[in-house]
Motif scaffolding. Structure first.
Motif, PDB file in Angstrom:
ATOM      1  N   SER A  68       4.929   6.492  -0.513  1.00  0.00           N
ATOM      2  CA  SER A  68       4.127   7.532   0.139  1.00  0.00           C
ATOM      3  C   SER A  68       4.582   7.832   1.558  1.00  0.00           C
ATOM      4  O   SER A  68       4.144   8.817   2.157  1.00  0.00           O
ATOM      5  CB  SER A  68       2.651   7.126   0.156  1.00  0.00           C
ATOM      6  OG  SER A  68       2.463   5.949   0.932  1.00  0.00           O
ATOM      7  N   ASP A  69       5.470   7.010   2.105  1.00  0.00           N
ATOM      8  CA  ASP A  69       5.987   7.226   3.461  1.00  0.00           C
ATOM      9  C   ASP A  69       7.331   6.507   3.553  1.00  0.00           C
ATOM     10  O   ASP A  69       7.393   5.333   3.948  1.00  0.00           O
ATOM     11  CB  ASP A  69       4.999   6.682   4.499  1.00  0.00           C
ATOM     12  CG  ASP A  69       5.458   6.903   5.936  1.00  0.00           C
ATOM     13  OD1 ASP A  69       6.578   7.431   6.143  1.00  0.00           O
ATOM     14  OD2 ASP A  69       4.701   6.543   6.862  1.00  0.00           O
TER      15      ASP A  69
ATOM     16  N   ARG B 288       3.775   3.233  -5.183  1.00  0.00           N
ATOM     17  CA  ARG B 288       3.122   3.564  -6.455  1.00  0.00           C
ATOM     18  C   ARG B 288       4.102   3.261  -7.580  1.00  0.00           C
ATOM     19  O   ARG B 288       5.262   3.655  -7.506  1.00  0.00           O
ATOM     20  CB  ARG B 288       2.738   5.051  -6.506  1.00  0.00           C
ATOM     21  CG  ARG B 288       1.662   5.481  -5.531  1.00  0.00           C
ATOM     22  CD  ARG B 288       1.384   6.973  -5.704  1.00  0.00           C
ATOM     23  NE  ARG B 288       2.556   7.742  -5.364  1.00  0.00           N
ATOM     24  CZ  ARG B 288       2.729   8.357  -4.187  1.00  0.00           C
ATOM     25  NH1 ARG B 288       1.798   8.285  -3.269  1.00  0.00           N
ATOM     26  NH2 ARG B 288       3.822   9.041  -3.948  1.00  0.00           N
TER      27      ARG B 288
ATOM     28  N   MET C 196       2.666  12.527  -0.591  1.00  0.00           N
ATOM     29  CA  MET C 196       2.977  11.649   0.531  1.00  0.00           C
ATOM     30  C   MET C 196       1.713  11.396   1.356  1.00  0.00           C
ATOM     31  O   MET C 196       0.713  12.101   1.213  1.00  0.00           O
ATOM     32  CB  MET C 196       4.049  12.286   1.417  1.00  0.00           C
ATOM     33  CG  MET C 196       5.406  12.460   0.755  1.00  0.00           C
ATOM     34  SD  MET C 196       6.298  10.883   0.711  1.00  0.00           S
ATOM     35  CE  MET C 196       7.785  11.360  -0.180  1.00  0.00           C
ATOM     36  N   ALA C 197       1.787  10.417   2.231  1.00  0.00           N
ATOM     37  CA  ALA C 197       0.662  10.139   3.106  1.00  0.00           C
ATOM     38  C   ALA C 197       0.326  11.355   3.968  1.00  0.00           C
ATOM     39  O   ALA C 197      -0.848  11.605   4.272  1.00  0.00           O
ATOM     40  CB  ALA C 197       0.981   8.934   3.989  1.00  0.00           C
ATOM     41  N   ARG C 198       1.341  12.132   4.336  1.00  0.00           N
ATOM     42  CA  ARG C 198       1.127  13.289   5.209  1.00  0.00           C
ATOM     43  C   ARG C 198       0.638  14.513   4.443  1.00  0.00           C
ATOM     44  O   ARG C 198       0.084  15.435   5.045  1.00  0.00           O
ATOM     45  CB  ARG C 198       2.423  13.611   5.949  1.00  0.00           C
ATOM     46  CG  ARG C 198       2.350  14.827   6.862  1.00  0.00           C
ATOM     47  CD  ARG C 198       3.479  14.893   7.846  1.00  0.00           C
ATOM     48  NE  ARG C 198       3.530  16.160   8.551  1.00  0.00           N
ATOM     49  CZ  ARG C 198       2.701  16.540   9.522  1.00  0.00           C
ATOM     50  NH1 ARG C 198       1.723  15.736   9.902  1.00  0.00           N
ATOM     51  NH2 ARG C 198       2.838  17.717  10.098  1.00  0.00           N
TER      52      ARG C 198
ATOM     53  N   ALA D 294       0.811  -1.212   0.000  1.00  0.00           N
ATOM     54  CA  ALA D 294       0.000   0.000   0.000  1.00  0.00           C
ATOM     55  C   ALA D 294       0.850   1.271   0.000  1.00  0.00           C
ATOM     56  O   ALA D 294       0.345   2.356  -0.317  1.00  0.00           O
ATOM     57  CB  ALA D 294      -0.930   0.009   1.219  1.00  0.00           C
ATOM     58  N   LEU D 295       2.130   1.162   0.337  1.00  0.00           N
ATOM     59  CA  LEU D 295       3.009   2.334   0.392  1.00  0.00           C
ATOM     60  C   LEU D 295       3.634   2.669  -0.961  1.00  0.00           C
ATOM     61  O   LEU D 295       4.259   3.719  -1.101  1.00  0.00           O
ATOM     62  CB  LEU D 295       4.139   2.105   1.405  1.00  0.00           C
ATOM     63  CG  LEU D 295       3.729   1.933   2.867  1.00  0.00           C
ATOM     64  CD1 LEU D 295       4.949   1.620   3.723  1.00  0.00           C
ATOM     65  CD2 LEU D 295       3.026   3.180   3.382  1.00  0.00           C
TER      66      LEU D 295
ATOM     67  N   GLY E 237       8.097   5.075   6.851  1.00  0.00           N
ATOM     68  CA  GLY E 237       7.189   3.967   7.108  1.00  0.00           C
ATOM     69  C   GLY E 237       7.600   2.695   6.401  1.00  0.00           C
ATOM     70  O   GLY E 237       7.403   1.587   6.918  1.00  0.00           O
TER      71      GLY E 237
ATOM     72  N   ARG F 178       4.917  16.819  -0.117  1.00  0.00           N
ATOM     73  CA  ARG F 178       6.248  17.091   0.434  1.00  0.00           C
ATOM     74  C   ARG F 178       7.040  17.923  -0.561  1.00  0.00           C
ATOM     75  O   ARG F 178       7.213  17.529  -1.725  1.00  0.00           O
ATOM     76  CB  ARG F 178       6.979  15.786   0.741  1.00  0.00           C
ATOM     77  CG  ARG F 178       8.395  15.983   1.286  1.00  0.00           C
ATOM     78  CD  ARG F 178       9.064  14.657   1.610  1.00  0.00           C
ATOM     79  NE  ARG F 178       8.487  14.032   2.792  1.00  0.00           N
ATOM     80  CZ  ARG F 178       8.985  12.929   3.373  1.00  0.00           C
ATOM     81  NH1 ARG F 178      10.073  12.335   2.860  1.00  0.00           N
ATOM     82  NH2 ARG F 178       8.410  12.417   4.440  1.00  0.00           N
TER      83      ARG F 178
ATOM     84  N   THR G 191      -5.164  17.579  -6.542  1.00  0.00           N
ATOM     85  CA  THR G 191      -4.424  16.345  -6.300  1.00  0.00           C
ATOM     86  C   THR G 191      -3.140  16.366  -7.126  1.00  0.00           C
ATOM     87  O   THR G 191      -3.088  16.926  -8.219  1.00  0.00           O
ATOM     88  CB  THR G 191      -5.235  15.099  -6.704  1.00  0.00           C
ATOM     89  OG1 THR G 191      -5.619  15.212  -8.079  1.00  0.00           O
ATOM     90  CG2 THR G 191      -6.475  14.950  -5.833  1.00  0.00           C
TER      91      THR G 191
ATOM     92  N   HIS H 175       5.981  19.619   4.552  1.00  0.00           N
ATOM     93  CA  HIS H 175       4.724  19.088   4.030  1.00  0.00           C
ATOM     94  C   HIS H 175       3.664  20.186   4.004  1.00  0.00           C
ATOM     95  O   HIS H 175       3.614  21.038   4.905  1.00  0.00           O
ATOM     96  CB  HIS H 175       4.219  17.933   4.904  1.00  0.00           C
ATOM     97  CG  HIS H 175       5.052  16.704   4.822  1.00  0.00           C
ATOM     98  ND1 HIS H 175       6.001  16.386   5.765  1.00  0.00           N
ATOM     99  CD2 HIS H 175       5.091  15.712   3.898  1.00  0.00           C
ATOM    100  CE1 HIS H 175       6.587  15.247   5.441  1.00  0.00           C
ATOM    101  NE2 HIS H 175       6.052  14.817   4.315  1.00  0.00           N
TER     102      HIS H 175
END
Length: 412
Positions: free
Chosen positions: A195-196, A133, A301-303, A130-131, A199, A306, A284, A276
């Motif tokens: 995306s992280d 792309r 990014m997830a946050r 899921a992180l 993470g 960035r 988007t 961020h």
């Protein structure tokens, strides 16, 4: 007791730990904080399969004058740091000479070409899909002149079996409808993005722990060689943990270990910053976007979005001076509708660099059981797993998938 102590829990250290563990080694990983919380935390999030050519020291006289005057946002230097960083910059300039670049390209190519495959194996095992792309990244150009140079660079890379779309203004707008108009772009399709990034390093560390690996919080500078030749570190309770082998994977802090044992290498730092931002209402961003004419990158990014800066040349631990973020933020806002800043201050990190932009990877020449895995420059996230594979092959006497000689510690 353990077989191996890994010093550092960034992407490079965690990846080495997993590859050694997969070959039956009992591994202890030590870090002062945790997985992916230092240099691996702050980057553009690219697993850069298309980065065959290294980041070179510029040789155009007009641009060099502007860099010297700190007039371009993609680079900044501290005048007070010149006595310490100047000699490294001169070495970097020499290693960027055309006759040396071909050698560097040949050396980095096996690592780059295996980078995404090695990540994909760990991503699947860690359940971290899921992180990721797999949509590539886009290099934007503001003028027809810079677009022509960008297209020429892209065409050189096609010889390495890379997939690149050249986009005109309409093509850019079709893929990124919320961007302001630009002249065109090169869309590098073989690169994956994260995306992280921190993470992802943590997901790999969790996989290591789930397979019986051990993590201890502690000071890597406690490393000592015991009278019997083993290596040991002080655990959190003060008791020492010993192992036959120790791996230095401390990123920009690796010099604190290798210099202690008498190894001199031209080790430098390219500091970098990020912030961020919330995307503007309804906006988007679909891909990481490099504004090539202005030297910054926007990454979804997830946050949030960035904004990452170019390189700052300063001592590693000098106070932050995020002038590049300050210069690039208004330019970035004109390109994409950024909303409110989501961080109280810009994050700062340091990229560990050797002047040939290749890592140091392999045994310490004069200390049995001491191994090096650092100096990945702009590509620690990209090269962590493939470096971990090569290091583990060397440490377990397997046939390495590529010749490790270009990365040896005594090559300078």
């Amino acid at each position: 007791m353990a077989d191996v102590i890994i010093l550092g829990a960034g992407m490079v250290g965690v990846s080495a730990a997993l590859h050694l563990q997969a070959r039956g080694r009992d591994v202890v990983m030590m870090d002062r904080r945790g997985a992916g919380l230092e240099t691996s935390f702050g980057n553009a999030g690219l697993i850069e399969r298309s980065s065959i050519f290294p980041y070179l020291f510029p040789r155009d006289p007009a641009r060099l004058v502007k860099y010297a005057l700190n007039l371009l946002p993609e680079a900044h230097y501290h005048l007070a740091a010149l006595p310490s960083v100047g000699p490294w910059l001169m070495r970097y300039w020499r290693e960027s000479a055309p006759e040396r670049v071909a050698k560097s390209v040949a050396a980095r190519r096996p690592l780059i070409e295996h980078s995404l495959v090695e990540h994909e194996a760990l991503i699947q095992q860690a359940g971290a899909g899921a992180l990721i792309r797999r949509t590539g990244w886009i290099k934007l150009f503001r003028t027809q002149e810079t677009l022509a140079h960008g297209v020429a660079d892209a065409e050189k890379l096609r010889a390495f079996d890379l997939h690149i779309d050249i986009l005109d203004a309409a093509g850019v707008a079709a893929r990124e409808p919320f961007l302001a108009p630009v002249a065109g772009a090169a869309h590098y399709l073989d690169t994956a993005s994260v995306s992280d990034p921190g993470g992802l390093a943590k997901a790999y560390a969790d996989l290591f722990l789930s397979r019986g690996g051990r993590f201890v919080r502690g000071d890597a500078l406690s490393l000592e060689q015991e009278p019997d030749g083993r290596w040991s570190v002080a655990g959190p309770d003060g008791a020492r943990i010993a192992a036959r082998d120790a791996v230095v994977a401390l990123g920009p802090w690796s010099d604190q270990i290798f210099r202690r044992y008498g190894y001199e290498m031209p080790f430098g730092f390219k500091r970098g910053y990020h912030m961020h931002y919330a995307p503007g209402p309804g906006a988007t961003l679909n891909h990481p976007i490099l504004d090539a004419d202005n030297g910054y990158l926007l990454a979804p990014m997830a946050r949030g979005v960035r904004l990452t800066s170019g390189a700052e040349f300063a001592t590693r631990d000098a106070p932050p001076t995020p002038v590049q973020i300050e210069l690039c933020e208004p330019i970035a806002r004109d390109l994409f509708p950024l909303g409110a800043a989501l961080d109280p201050a810009p994050w700062k990190g340091a990229r560990p660099c050797l002047p040939d932009m290749l890592p140091v990877l392999g045994p310490a020449p004069r200390h049995k059981g001491l191994w090096f895995d650092f100096g990945h420059a702009h590509h620690g996230l990209t090269l962590g797993p493939v470096s971990g594979r090569l290091l583990a092959e060397l440490m377990t006497a397997e046939t390495p998938f590529t010749d490790p000689a270009p990365y040896r510690a005594d090559r300078f």
